[in-house]
Design an enzyme around this catalytic site. Structure first.
Site, short mmCIF file in Angstrom:
data_model
loop_
_atom_site.label_atom_id
_atom_site.label_comp_id
_atom_site.label_asym_id
_atom_site.label_seq_id
_atom_site.Cartn_x
_atom_site.Cartn_y
_atom_site.Cartn_z
N CYS A 15 -59.45 -13.36 -4.28
CA CYS A 15 -59.57 -14.57 -3.45
C CYS A 15 -58.21 -15.01 -2.94
O CYS A 15 -58.12 -15.86 -2.06
CB CYS A 15 -60.22 -15.71 -4.25
SG CYS A 15 -61.99 -15.44 -4.50
N CYS A 172 -43.47 13.02 31.31
CA CYS A 172 -42.41 14.03 31.21
C CYS A 172 -41.32 13.69 32.22
O CYS A 172 -41.61 13.52 33.42
CB CYS A 172 -42.97 15.43 31.47
SG CYS A 172 -41.69 16.72 31.53
N CYS A 175 -40.89 17.02 34.94
CA CYS A 175 -41.86 17.26 36.03
C CYS A 175 -42.61 15.98 36.43
O CYS A 175 -43.39 16.00 37.37
CB CYS A 175 -42.86 18.34 35.62
SG CYS A 175 -43.94 17.84 34.25
N CYS A 219 -44.24 19.46 26.82
CA CYS A 219 -44.97 19.31 28.09
C CYS A 219 -45.74 20.59 28.40
O CYS A 219 -45.15 21.67 28.48
CB CYS A 219 -44.00 18.98 29.21
SG CYS A 219 -44.79 18.85 30.84
N HIS A 303 -49.61 -16.87 -1.54
CA HIS A 303 -50.89 -17.53 -1.31
C HIS A 303 -51.21 -17.48 0.18
O HIS A 303 -50.31 -17.44 1.01
CB HIS A 303 -50.79 -18.98 -1.80
CG HIS A 303 -52.08 -19.74 -1.72
ND1 HIS A 303 -53.23 -19.32 -2.37
CD2 HIS A 303 -52.41 -20.88 -1.06
CE1 HIS A 303 -54.21 -20.18 -2.11
NE2 HIS A 303 -53.74 -21.13 -1.32
#
Length: 334
Positions: A15, A172, A175, A219, A303
């Site tokens: 709890c 990438c 490219c 890639c 708490h």
């Protein structure tokens, strides 16, 4: 109007964090309404589920004759302990882990119920088809109508409320090809920085990251390791946005987790800016309605309390104590 404000008695070590999460979920009206409309716990074999235990706890609060008081969530807590060994031990868990456990377990319960309903419907349909065939009718069915199509990825009302999707985009730098991978989430866990805000934390969450040196990206177009740029954007906004501030951080020097007590400012209304171009309703405004707060200096003790907005006023739930507060004064110092 007609809302009831019941504290939850601290009946167990779990709890420590569970009461705060349960109070937040109870005052989440969409969650409560969906749960009330669902008769899952009345179905054969589904009575002994976490869903049923939580629904019964909510029912006890909402049908109580008085508008204020205390409820002992004994049956719910016992069910949690029975279902998950993590919550039976003395190991520390936190409110975020408990929220994830509750949402995922209830979603599993609902999925099981939906599969049972689909199977029952399939059996009824097969019986009807056999009766029709005996009368000389010719029936043609598509495979799509087969009740066995249900799967573990079946969407539930829990997913409809809390699930969003973010897109992990990688570009990438050689490219300039962009690839993306979608991932679903029930909440967003964001890092916190000193003297920051929720807005700046979210901006950092979606900030670009350069993959280089040992972390180069492979890639497929270049057929090799290349420097790349990665960032995350929200592709599908959840109907209910749960944000987790990552205040517990592992320190290599100390070889342990410490609590980041940084002050984090947040608005009472929030619009997510880190969305994709194809995101629907990207300008949606979220209104703050609940905050679960950890009080304590470290991750292994302390708490939790919950602050909830209900009927235009803010309420503080501290286990069995419920009080009206001025939320701005309470939270701005956190």
């Amino acid at each position: 109007e007609g809302e009831r404000y019941f504290g939850l008695e601290n009946v167990s070590t779990i709890c420590f964090y569970s009461n705060s999460v349960v109070q937040a979920l109870y005052y989440c009206k969409p969650f409560r309404e969906y749960k009330d409309q669902n008769n899952l716990n009345l179905s054969p074999g589904m009575e002994d589920t976490l869903f049923a235990a939580l629904k019964n706890l909510f029912w006890t609060i909402s049908t109580h004759k008085k508008k204020t008081g205390i409820v002992a969530p004994v049956n719910f807590i016992n069910k949690v302990k029975k279902e998950n060994e993590l919550f039976r031990s003395s190991m520390h868990q936190d409110a975020h882990e408990f929220l994830n456990y509750i949402l995922n377990t209830i979603a599993d319960d609902v999925q099981k119920y939906q599969r049972n309903v689909a199977k029952d419907a399939g059996r009824e349909k097969e019986e009807k088809d056999r009766q029709e065939n005996r009368r000389g009718n010719i029936l043609i069915h598509s495979l799509a109508e087969n009740s066995d199509h249900s799967s573990n990825t079946q969407s539930t009302w829990v997913h409809q409320l809390f699930e969003g999707v973010f897109s992990n985009e990688t570009k990438c730098l050689m490219c300039e090809t962009v690839t993306s991978r979608d991932e679903s989430f029930m909440d967003l866990s964001i890092d916190v920085e000193i003297n920051s805000s929720v807005t700046s934390c979210l901006r950092q969450f979606s900030a670009s990251e350069t993959l280089c040196h040992k972390n180069k990206y492979f890639c497929d177009v270049c057929c090799g390791l290349q420097e790349a740029e990665r960032r995350m954007k929200i592709k599908k906004l959840p109907n209910i946005l749960a944000l987790h501030l990552k205040r517990f951080k592992y320190q290599e020097l100390l070889q342990k987790y410490i609590k980041l007590t940084y002050r984090v400012v947040f608005p009472f209304e929030l619009r997510l800016f880190n969305t994709c171009d194809e995101t629907e309703d990207a300008d949606r405004m979220y209104e703050l309605w609940a905050v679960v707060v950890h009080i304590g200096s470290g991750p292994h003790h302390g708490h939790y309390v919950t602050l909830v907005k209900s009927n235009g006023r803010w309420m503080l739930f501290d286990d069995d104590i419920v009080s009206v507060i001025t939320v701005d004064a309470y939270l701005r110092g956190r």
